[in-house]
Design a protein around this motif. Structure first.
Motif, PDB file in Angstrom:
ATOM      1  N   PHE A 313       0.831  -1.204   0.000  1.00 26.93           N
ATOM      2  CA  PHE A 313       0.000   0.000   0.000  1.00 26.93           C
ATOM      3  C   PHE A 313       0.867   1.257   0.000  1.00 26.93           C
ATOM      4  CE2 PHE A 313      -2.589   3.354   1.787  1.00 26.93           C
ATOM      5  CZ  PHE A 313      -3.813   3.171   1.157  1.00 26.93           C
ATOM      6  N   LEU A 314       1.873   1.253   0.872  1.00 29.35           N
ATOM      7  CA  LEU A 314       2.761   2.424   0.945  1.00 29.35           C
ATOM      8  C   LEU A 314       3.454   2.659  -0.395  1.00 29.35           C
ATOM      9  CD1 LEU A 314       4.397   1.877   4.467  1.00 29.35           C
ATOM     10  CD2 LEU A 314       2.846   3.737   3.852  1.00 29.35           C
ATOM     11  N   LEU A 315       3.911   1.580  -0.983  1.00 28.16           N
ATOM     12  CA  LEU A 315       4.620   1.684  -2.254  1.00 28.16           C
ATOM     13  C   LEU A 315       3.711   2.262  -3.349  1.00 28.16           C
ATOM     14  CD1 LEU A 315       7.346   0.922  -3.552  1.00 28.16           C
ATOM     15  CD2 LEU A 315       6.358  -1.298  -4.125  1.00 28.16           C
ATOM     16  N   TYR A 350      11.614  -4.673  -0.806  1.00 28.57           N
ATOM     17  CA  TYR A 350      12.838  -4.177  -1.445  1.00 28.57           C
ATOM     18  C   TYR A 350      12.570  -2.832  -2.124  1.00 28.57           C
ATOM     19  CZ  TYR A 350      14.599  -8.946  -0.822  1.00 28.57           C
ATOM     20  OH  TYR A 350      14.995 -10.141  -0.277  1.00 28.57           O
ATOM     21  N   ALA A 351      11.460  -2.754  -2.851  1.00 27.38           N
ATOM     22  CA  ALA A 351      11.144  -1.524  -3.590  1.00 27.38           C
ATOM     23  C   ALA A 351      10.895  -0.366  -2.636  1.00 27.38           C
ATOM     24  CB  ALA A 351       9.923  -1.769  -4.478  1.00 27.38           C
ATOM     25  N   LEU A 352      10.219  -0.666  -1.531  1.00 33.46           N
ATOM     26  CA  LEU A 352       9.910   0.385  -0.566  1.00 33.46           C
ATOM     27  C   LEU A 352      11.181   0.909   0.102  1.00 33.46           C
ATOM     28  CD1 LEU A 352       7.385   1.778   0.520  1.00 33.46           C
ATOM     29  CD2 LEU A 352       7.217  -0.002   2.259  1.00 33.46           C
ATOM     30  N   LEU A 353      12.074  -0.003   0.444  1.00 36.24           N
ATOM     31  CA  LEU A 353      13.320   0.427   1.099  1.00 36.24           C
ATOM     32  C   LEU A 353      14.177   1.287   0.169  1.00 36.24           C
ATOM     33  CD1 LEU A 353      14.256  -2.787   3.133  1.00 36.24           C
ATOM     34  CD2 LEU A 353      13.454  -0.603   4.039  1.00 36.24           C
ATOM     35  N   GLN A 354      13.978   1.140  -1.141  1.00 39.40           N
ATOM     36  CA  GLN A 354      14.726   1.981  -2.096  1.00 39.40           C
ATOM     37  C   GLN A 354      14.326   3.450  -1.987  1.00 39.40           C
ATOM     38  OE1 GLN A 354      17.259   0.969  -3.605  1.00 39.40           O
ATOM     39  NE2 GLN A 354      17.003  -1.251  -3.549  1.00 39.40           N
ATOM     40  N   ILE A 356      14.665   5.093   0.563  1.00 34.99           N
ATOM     41  CA  ILE A 356      15.682   5.726   1.424  1.00 34.99           C
ATOM     42  C   ILE A 356      16.957   5.895   0.606  1.00 34.99           C
ATOM     43  CG2 ILE A 356      17.024   5.529   3.558  1.00 34.99           C
ATOM     44  CD1 ILE A 356      14.829   3.707   4.677  1.00 34.99           C
ATOM     45  N   PRO A 357      17.312   7.136   0.260  1.00 34.23           N
ATOM     46  CA  PRO A 357      18.514   7.327  -0.554  1.00 34.23           C
ATOM     47  C   PRO A 357      19.768   6.823   0.166  1.00 34.23           C
ATOM     48  CG  PRO A 357      17.239   9.372  -0.356  1.00 34.23           C
ATOM     49  CD  PRO A 357      16.655   8.402   0.610  1.00 34.23           C
ATOM     50  N   GLY A 358      20.632   6.151  -0.573  1.00 32.27           N
ATOM     51  CA  GLY A 358      21.917   5.714  -0.022  1.00 32.27           C
ATOM     52  C   GLY A 358      21.901   4.341   0.638  1.00 32.27           C
ATOM     53  N   LEU A 359      20.703   3.807   0.913  1.00 32.21           N
ATOM     54  CA  LEU A 359      20.605   2.518   1.607  1.00 32.21           C
ATOM     55  C   LEU A 359      21.050   1.378   0.682  1.00 32.21           C
ATOM     56  CD1 LEU A 359      19.294   2.010   4.485  1.00 32.21           C
ATOM     57  CD2 LEU A 359      17.353   1.055   3.250  1.00 32.21           C
ATOM     58  N   THR A 360      21.808   0.433   1.217  1.00 30.57           N
ATOM     59  CA  THR A 360      22.160  -0.760   0.436  1.00 30.57           C
ATOM     60  C   THR A 360      21.238  -1.887   0.887  1.00 30.57           C
ATOM     61  OG1 THR A 360      24.448  -0.025   0.504  1.00 30.57           O
ATOM     62  CG2 THR A 360      24.067  -2.300  -0.183  1.00 30.57           C
ATOM     63  N   VAL A 361      20.498  -2.437  -0.043  1.00 30.03           N
ATOM     64  CA  VAL A 361      19.504  -3.462   0.315  1.00 30.03           C
ATOM     65  C   VAL A 361      19.802  -4.749  -0.443  1.00 30.03           C
ATOM     66  CG1 VAL A 361      17.032  -4.005   0.420  1.00 30.03           C
ATOM     67  CG2 VAL A 361      17.776  -1.626   0.562  1.00 30.03           C
ATOM     68  N   ALA A 362      19.880  -5.846   0.293  1.00 33.90           N
ATOM     69  CA  ALA A 362      20.126  -7.142  -0.359  1.00 33.90           C
ATOM     70  C   ALA A 362      19.317  -8.215   0.353  1.00 33.90           C
ATOM     71  CB  ALA A 362      21.613  -7.490  -0.283  1.00 33.90           C
ATOM     72  N   ALA A 363      19.033  -9.287  -0.361  1.00 36.48           N
ATOM     73  CA  ALA A 363      18.305 -10.417   0.245  1.00 36.48           C
ATOM     74  C   ALA A 363      19.249 -11.174   1.168  1.00 36.48           C
ATOM     75  CB  ALA A 363      17.797 -11.344  -0.843  1.00 36.48           C
ATOM     76  N   LEU A 364      18.722 -11.638   2.279  1.00 36.26           N
ATOM     77  CA  LEU A 364      19.496 -12.521   3.144  1.00 36.26           C
ATOM     78  C   LEU A 364      19.652 -13.853   2.412  1.00 36.26           C
ATOM     79  CD1 LEU A 364      20.583 -12.339   6.087  1.00 36.26           C
ATOM     80  CD2 LEU A 364      18.481 -13.447   6.819  1.00 36.26           C
ATOM     81  N   ALA A 365      20.835 -14.446   2.516  1.00 38.83           N
ATOM     82  CA  ALA A 365      21.018 -15.738   1.825  1.00 38.83           C
ATOM     83  C   ALA A 365      20.057 -16.780   2.410  1.00 38.83           C
ATOM     84  CB  ALA A 365      22.462 -16.196   2.019  1.00 38.83           C
ATOM     85  N   GLU A 423      14.549  -6.100  12.766  1.00 40.88           N
ATOM     86  CA  GLU A 423      13.405  -5.214  12.988  1.00 40.88           C
ATOM     87  C   GLU A 423      12.529  -5.140  11.744  1.00 40.88           C
ATOM     88  OE1 GLU A 423      15.032  -1.415  14.100  1.00 40.88           O
ATOM     89  OE2 GLU A 423      15.412  -0.851  12.027  1.00 40.88           O
ATOM     90  N   HIS A 424      11.336  -4.595  11.945  1.00 39.24           N
ATOM     91  CA  HIS A 424      10.393  -4.484  10.829  1.00 39.24           C
ATOM     92  C   HIS A 424      10.875  -3.383   9.874  1.00 39.24           C
ATOM     93  CE1 HIS A 424       6.654  -4.229   8.601  1.00 39.24           C
ATOM     94  NE2 HIS A 424       6.192  -5.280   9.273  1.00 39.24           N
ATOM     95  N   PRO A 425      10.737  -3.595   8.553  1.00 44.37           N
ATOM     96  CA  PRO A 425      11.187  -2.546   7.615  1.00 44.37           C
ATOM     97  C   PRO A 425      10.494  -1.209   7.836  1.00 44.37           C
ATOM     98  CG  PRO A 425      10.003  -4.332   6.462  1.00 44.37           C
ATOM     99  CD  PRO A 425      10.278  -4.796   7.848  1.00 44.37           C
TER     100      PRO A 425
END
Ligand code: SF4
Ligand code: SF4
Length: 436
Positions: A313-315, A350-354, A356-365, A423-425
């Motif tokens: 919804f936020l996205l 993932y899209a929502l966290l983008q 935030i400028p400068g944040l590096t986002v990756a999937a946990l293995a 923590e929660h995104p």
């Protein structure tokens, strides 16, 4: 570390069971494709701990009406209900539904035979019965989940206990272990005691109004996430209603052979009575259950139509002019099984966290492997759950992320109990909102 292949056949957004054919428990092809996806097979490496064998046991219960042995029951009970097997099954076996139906049958049988309590909530290893005390503790747990007033009355107790300084000495007596309360006690966090307000209006131009689903235990123990959700929804221009009559989603009941009908009917009636654009959930475990309410009448359809995941919804409604503060954190995303295997909307995080400028986002293995929390599994099967958690924690450590985010309260609580930083995104996003 994990060598499973990710063999998901489902495209993101494709609903489970949407294929042309859903076999029942007696129609599993025994192809074994599901085996590699199963966390309990990973732990035990025996055929009895595979989805294929469990489907065979379920078939005995539901189709053939045959008795099952104590051993078969134990292996069935060991299932963490992650539903990873569903996502790879070429026959689209509706494992979750079949499993719940089998548990209902077993519970009915247990009542008929004066069996003490539903085996999954016997707070014991391998479904062993620890007598009247645990019977009453399980009843109390169900009551607390069901009854908001009971929760309000009893919630000060854990708060007083945590403040009292008794935690360490009590643990050292071994009494908690004897009472089979040690695992639950280890998960205790500080509860929020005050109720949320019924509504969170906004002063800026209103774009619409939504309702927030708060959950039962999460309402007290994950208050920070709910407050972050309210802040973000207000920031994108939405007034938020939090109806106090709402209740538990019913997942714990449904997955333990209990009827969730009363809880489901109540939530549908409470949220349908509101004039809102959407009903939003923040915890993927609750969201998965809410999205699978089976009520096919008009009320059930209206409820499902307006139900949504807050990340999506936020996205979708993020205003072009809302800029978040930059951050240089490295974030790893844990994808809860309820999100990955049921809601299938993890990409929204993932899209929502983008934003935030400068944040590096990756999937946990190894996101395809359950962390062990599994609803009440962390309490009913602490040894198995602990093994899965240890594997997840190794992966977290190897990620060298500053923060790990998880959209499910249960997973975060379980991973944090042993020293976490999960923590929660929404918390991450809300912290970066501009000061109003
Ligand atoms: S993948 Fe599906 S059909 Fe094949 S064994 Fe597993 S449950 Fe049965
Ligand atoms: S739900 Fe998860 S633990 Fe249970 S059989 Fe399927 S893959 Fe294995």
């Amino acid at each position: 570390m994990f060598d499973f292949m990710d063999m998901s056949y489902d495209e993101p957004g494709e609903p489970l069971g949407s294929g042309p054919y859903i076999p029942d428990a007696g129609e599993c092809m025994r192809c074994g494709i599901c085996i590699a996806s199963c966390p309990t097979f990973r732990m035990f490496q025996i055929d009895e701990e595979t989805p294929r064998r469990r489907i065979r046991t379920i078939s005995k219960i539901l189709v053939e009406n045959q008795p099952i042995s104590a051993e078969e029951r134990m292996h069935l009970d060991n299932c963490v209900q992650c539903r990873a097997c569903e996502t790879v099954c070429p026959s689209r076996m509706a494992y979750g539904q079949l499993f719940d139906q089998a548990r209902v049958q077993l519970s009915l049988k247990a009542v008929a035979e004066h069996y003490k309590i539903p085996f999954a909530l016997s707070l014991s290893k391998g479904g062993r019965d620890f007598g009247m005390l645990n019977k009453w503790m399980a009843k109390l747990a169900f009551k607390l989940i069901e009854n908001k007033r009971w929760r309000a009355w009893l919630m000060p107790l854990p708060a007083i206990y945590l403040k009292s300084g008794l935690q360490k000495p009590l643990r050292s007596t071994g009494l908690l272990k004897k009472l089979h309360l040690a695992n639950a006690e280890a998960l205790l966090g500080k509860p929020a005691l005050r109720a949320l307000a019924d509504s969170y209006p906004i002063s800026v131009t209103k774009r619409g109004r939504v309702a927030l689903f708060t959950g039962c235990i999460a309402e007290h123990f994950d208050r920070e996430t709910l407050l972050a959700a309210l802040k973000l929804l207000n920031a994108i221009g939405y007034e938020v209603l939090v109806p106090p009559q709402q209740g538990c989603c019913g997942a714990i009941h449904q997955h333990n052979g209990q009827s969730a009908a009363g809880l489901i009917d109540n939530n549908i009636a409470v949220f349908n009575a509101l004039e809102v654009d959407a009903v939003l959930h923040t915890a993927t475990g609750c969201g998965a259950m809410l999205s699978e309410y089976q009520n096919d009448d008009e009320a059930g359809q209206l409820f499902r139509q307006r139900l949504g995941d807050i990340n999506e919804f936020l996205l979708e409604h993020w205003p072009d002019d809302l800029q978040l503060a930059a951050s240089e954190l490295k974030v790893a995303v844990h994808e809860p099984c309820s999100q990955r295997n049921i809601l299938k909307n993890q990409q929204a995080v993932y899209a929502l966290l983008q934003k935030i400028p400068g944040l590096t986002v990756a999937a946990l293995a190894d996101n395809n492997i359950c962390c062990g929390s599994g609803g009440s599994y962390m309490l009913t099967h602490p040894d198995n759950a602990g093994q899965l958690r240890a594997l997840k924690q190794q992966v977290i450590a190897a990620s060298s992320a500053d923060v790990v985010v998880s959209g499910n309260f249960g997973c975060a609580v379980y991973l944090n109990a042993d020293g976490g930083g999960v923590e929660h995104p929404l918390l991450l996003l809300a912290r970066q909102l501009p000061v109003m």
